[in-house]
Design a protein around this motif. Structure first.
Motif, PDB file in Angstrom:
ATOM      1  N   PHE A  57       0.818  17.468  -2.899  1.00 53.64           N
ATOM      2  CA  PHE A  57       1.562  16.353  -2.322  1.00 53.64           C
ATOM      3  C   PHE A  57       2.563  16.873  -1.290  1.00 53.64           C
ATOM      4  O   PHE A  57       3.310  17.807  -1.553  1.00 53.64           O
ATOM      5  CB  PHE A  57       2.305  15.601  -3.438  1.00 53.64           C
ATOM      6  N   ILE A  58       2.596  16.224  -0.121  1.00 48.67           N
ATOM      7  CA  ILE A  58       3.555  16.557   0.925  1.00 48.67           C
ATOM      8  C   ILE A  58       4.553  15.413   1.111  1.00 48.67           C
ATOM      9  O   ILE A  58       5.746  15.615   1.095  1.00 48.67           O
ATOM     10  CB  ILE A  58       2.848  16.865   2.268  1.00 48.67           C
ATOM     11  N   ASP A  59       4.043  14.190   1.283  1.00 45.33           N
ATOM     12  CA  ASP A  59       4.928  13.042   1.507  1.00 45.33           C
ATOM     13  C   ASP A  59       4.143  11.763   1.281  1.00 45.33           C
ATOM     14  O   ASP A  59       2.907  11.776   1.261  1.00 45.33           O
ATOM     15  CB  ASP A  59       5.476  13.080   2.945  1.00 45.33           C
ATOM     16  N   ASP A  60       4.869  10.668   1.108  1.00 40.14           N
ATOM     17  CA  ASP A  60       4.216   9.362   1.052  1.00 40.14           C
ATOM     18  C   ASP A  60       5.151   8.306   1.607  1.00 40.14           C
ATOM     19  O   ASP A  60       6.341   8.548   1.783  1.00 40.14           O
ATOM     20  CB  ASP A  60       3.732   9.011  -0.356  1.00 40.14           C
ATOM     21  N   ALA A  61       4.572   7.159   1.928  1.00 42.03           N
ATOM     22  CA  ALA A  61       5.338   6.001   2.411  1.00 42.03           C
ATOM     23  C   ALA A  61       4.684   4.766   1.812  1.00 42.03           C
ATOM     24  O   ALA A  61       3.464   4.629   1.842  1.00 42.03           O
ATOM     25  CB  ALA A  61       5.310   5.946   3.932  1.00 42.03           C
ATOM     26  N   SER A  62       5.509   3.885   1.237  1.00 43.66           N
ATOM     27  CA  SER A  62       5.007   2.669   0.596  1.00 43.66           C
ATOM     28  C   SER A  62       5.661   1.443   1.208  1.00 43.66           C
ATOM     29  O   SER A  62       6.756   1.511   1.746  1.00 43.66           O
ATOM     30  CB  SER A  62       5.330   2.695  -0.901  1.00 43.66           C
ATOM     31  N   TRP A  63       4.987   0.319   1.068  1.00 43.03           N
ATOM     32  CA  TRP A  63       5.545  -0.962   1.486  1.00 43.03           C
ATOM     33  C   TRP A  63       5.041  -2.022   0.520  1.00 43.03           C
ATOM     34  O   TRP A  63       4.045  -1.815  -0.178  1.00 43.03           O
ATOM     35  CB  TRP A  63       5.185  -1.291   2.933  1.00 43.03           C
ATOM     36  N   GLY A  64       5.753  -3.144   0.483  1.00 41.08           N
ATOM     37  CA  GLY A  64       5.374  -4.209  -0.440  1.00 41.08           C
ATOM     38  C   GLY A  64       5.612  -3.790  -1.871  1.00 41.08           C
ATOM     39  O   GLY A  64       6.593  -3.116  -2.192  1.00 41.08           O
ATOM     40  N   HIS A  65       4.711  -4.151  -2.764  1.00 37.97           N
ATOM     41  CA  HIS A  65       4.800  -3.794  -4.176  1.00 37.97           C
ATOM     42  C   HIS A  65       4.542  -2.298  -4.324  1.00 37.97           C
ATOM     43  O   HIS A  65       3.492  -1.808  -3.934  1.00 37.97           O
ATOM     44  CB  HIS A  65       3.754  -4.593  -4.971  1.00 37.97           C
ATOM     45  N   HIS A  66       5.498  -1.563  -4.881  1.00 36.88           N
ATOM     46  CA  HIS A  66       5.393  -0.095  -4.986  1.00 36.88           C
ATOM     47  C   HIS A  66       4.599   0.303  -6.216  1.00 36.88           C
ATOM     48  O   HIS A  66       5.135   0.501  -7.288  1.00 36.88           O
ATOM     49  CB  HIS A  66       6.782   0.545  -5.064  1.00 36.88           C
ATOM     50  N   ARG A  67       3.303   0.463  -6.065  1.00 40.79           N
ATOM     51  CA  ARG A  67       2.465   0.864  -7.192  1.00 40.79           C
ATOM     52  C   ARG A  67       2.690   2.315  -7.553  1.00 40.79           C
ATOM     53  O   ARG A  67       2.572   2.697  -8.696  1.00 40.79           O
ATOM     54  CB  ARG A  67       0.994   0.638  -6.873  1.00 40.79           C
ATOM     55  N   HIS A  68       3.016   3.140  -6.587  1.00 41.54           N
ATOM     56  CA  HIS A  68       3.187   4.571  -6.860  1.00 41.54           C
ATOM     57  C   HIS A  68       4.613   5.048  -6.629  1.00 41.54           C
ATOM     58  O   HIS A  68       4.867   6.232  -6.648  1.00 41.54           O
ATOM     59  CB  HIS A  68       2.223   5.409  -5.998  1.00 41.54           C
ATOM     60  N   GLY A  69       5.533   4.127  -6.384  1.00 43.53           N
ATOM     61  CA  GLY A  69       6.943   4.501  -6.262  1.00 43.53           C
ATOM     62  C   GLY A  69       7.285   5.327  -5.057  1.00 43.53           C
ATOM     63  O   GLY A  69       8.246   6.085  -5.082  1.00 43.53           O
ATOM     64  N   GLY A  70       6.542   5.224  -3.987  1.00 40.87           N
ATOM     65  CA  GLY A  70       6.809   6.029  -2.803  1.00 40.87           C
ATOM     66  C   GLY A  70       7.994   5.519  -2.005  1.00 40.87           C
ATOM     67  O   GLY A  70       8.619   4.529  -2.321  1.00 40.87           O
ATOM     68  N   ARG A  71       8.316   6.224  -0.960  1.00 36.11           N
ATOM     69  CA  ARG A  71       9.398   5.857  -0.072  1.00 36.11           C
ATOM     70  C   ARG A  71       9.012   4.614   0.695  1.00 36.11           C
ATOM     71  O   ARG A  71       7.884   4.462   1.144  1.00 36.11           O
ATOM     72  CB  ARG A  71       9.642   7.034   0.892  1.00 36.11           C
ATOM     73  N   HIS A  72       9.919   3.695   0.873  1.00 35.20           N
ATOM     74  CA  HIS A  72       9.615   2.411   1.525  1.00 35.20           C
ATOM     75  C   HIS A  72       9.875   2.505   3.031  1.00 35.20           C
ATOM     76  O   HIS A  72      10.897   3.015   3.451  1.00 35.20           O
ATOM     77  CB  HIS A  72      10.503   1.314   0.924  1.00 35.20           C
ATOM     78  N   HIS A  73       8.941   2.021   3.790  1.00 34.95           N
ATOM     79  CA  HIS A  73       9.109   1.855   5.243  1.00 34.95           C
ATOM     80  C   HIS A  73       9.035   0.381   5.541  1.00 34.95           C
ATOM     81  O   HIS A  73       8.095  -0.276   5.133  1.00 34.95           O
ATOM     82  CB  HIS A  73       7.998   2.592   6.012  1.00 34.95           C
ATOM     83  N   ARG A  74       9.993  -0.109   6.270  1.00 35.47           N
ATOM     84  CA  ARG A  74      10.091  -1.502   6.727  1.00 35.47           C
ATOM     85  C   ARG A  74      10.715  -2.356   5.717  1.00 35.47           C
ATOM     86  O   ARG A  74      10.498  -2.770   4.739  1.00 35.47           O
ATOM     87  CB  ARG A  74       8.758  -2.039   7.174  1.00 35.47           C
TER      88      ARG A  74
ATOM     89  N   ASP B 132       0.863  -1.181   0.000  1.00 33.73           N
ATOM     90  CA  ASP B 132       0.000   0.000   0.000  1.00 33.73           C
ATOM     91  C   ASP B 132       0.896   1.226   0.000  1.00 33.73           C
ATOM     92  O   ASP B 132       2.129   1.120   0.148  1.00 33.73           O
ATOM     93  CB  ASP B 132      -0.909   0.011   1.233  1.00 33.73           C
ATOM     94  N   THR B 133       0.287   2.380  -0.146  1.00 35.19           N
ATOM     95  CA  THR B 133       0.990   3.654  -0.048  1.00 35.19           C
ATOM     96  C   THR B 133       0.124   4.613   0.750  1.00 35.19           C
ATOM     97  O   THR B 133      -1.059   4.771   0.452  1.00 35.19           O
ATOM     98  CB  THR B 133       1.266   4.262  -1.450  1.00 35.19           C
ATOM     99  N   ALA B 134       0.717   5.216   1.773  1.00 35.87           N
ATOM    100  CA  ALA B 134       0.057   6.272   2.544  1.00 35.87           C
ATOM    101  C   ALA B 134       0.534   7.595   1.954  1.00 35.87           C
ATOM    102  O   ALA B 134       1.737   7.833   1.838  1.00 35.87           O
ATOM    103  CB  ALA B 134       0.438   6.181   4.013  1.00 35.87           C
ATOM    104  N   THR B 135      -0.420   8.444   1.548  1.00 36.56           N
ATOM    105  CA  THR B 135      -0.073   9.727   0.927  1.00 36.56           C
ATOM    106  C   THR B 135      -0.650  10.868   1.754  1.00 36.56           C
ATOM    107  O   THR B 135      -1.833  10.880   2.078  1.00 36.56           O
ATOM    108  CB  THR B 135      -0.624   9.804  -0.513  1.00 36.56           C
ATOM    109  N   LEU B 136       0.210  11.832   2.063  1.00 38.45           N
ATOM    110  CA  LEU B 136      -0.169  13.016   2.825  1.00 38.45           C
ATOM    111  C   LEU B 136      -0.224  14.206   1.876  1.00 38.45           C
ATOM    112  O   LEU B 136       0.721  14.450   1.125  1.00 38.45           O
ATOM    113  CB  LEU B 136       0.851  13.271   3.938  1.00 38.45           C
ATOM    114  N   ARG B 137      -1.368  14.926   1.897  1.00 41.87           N
ATOM    115  CA  ARG B 137      -1.542  16.127   1.073  1.00 41.87           C
ATOM    116  C   ARG B 137      -1.991  17.281   1.958  1.00 41.87           C
ATOM    117  O   ARG B 137      -2.683  17.069   2.951  1.00 41.87           O
ATOM    118  CB  ARG B 137      -2.585  15.896  -0.023  1.00 41.87           C
TER     119      ARG B 137
END
Length: 162
Positions: free
Chosen positions: A145-162, A134-139
């Motif tokens: 767009f302010i920031d995002d965090a992704s994990w697993g399969h990066h559908r939106h290319g965000g920064r990875h956590h964990r 998933d990707t959590a996106t903060l606006r």
């Protein structure tokens, strides 16, 4: 006379080179200022607990163990009223009359609870964040767009956590 002209010519050439070097040194900071450093984000997603520890039994306790942390990295408070936190499926939490103090972190839980300065609740009855990817996106309140965090399969290319 030719020796005198030669010495004078060398002195003039040396003076011109020195003046040119001085001009380039003086103009260097101005051209460097054209390439300003990118600013560090004032507010960022600092951590995500996307897989609630224990059994996923949809209890309020389990739902509240799923959360996203937002951190203000500056010294001054930031008004988050109207800002949004969204998952890839479009589920959106909107901050309502919340001010994040300087150098502070707030945790946004999925379930029900009483909002405080450090903990906010989405008041949902179902999990928001996908455990596999998933990707959590903060606006901000203008939808920027302010920031995002992704994990697993990066559908939106965000920064990875964990």
């Amino acid at each position: 006379m030719s020796t005198s002209v030669s010495v004078t010519a060398r002195r003039l050439a040396a003076a011109a080179l020195a003046a040119g070097a001085l001009v380039s040194v003086v103009t260097l900071p101005a051209s460097a200022a054209d390439h300003a450093r990118p600013e560090r984000p004032e507010v960022k997603i600092s951590d995500v607990q996307y897989d609630s520890p224990g059994r996923d039994d949809r209890s309020n306790r389990s739902l509240n163990r799923e959360w996203v942390e937002i951190t203000n990295t500056t010294r001054r408070a930031v008004n988050l009223d109207g800002w949004t936190l969204q998952d890839e499926d479009g589920r959106t939490y909107t901050f309502d009359h919340y001010r994040l103090e300087g150098r502070a972190t707030v945790r946004i839980h999925t379930g029900h609870g009483h909002d405080t300065d450090t903990d906010l609740y989405q008041d949902r009855r179902h999990y928001v964040w996908d455990n596999r990817s998933d990707t959590a996106t903060l606006r901000n309140d203008h939808g920027r767009f302010i920031d995002d965090a992704s994990w697993g399969h990066h559908r939106h290319g965000g920064r990875h956590h964990r």
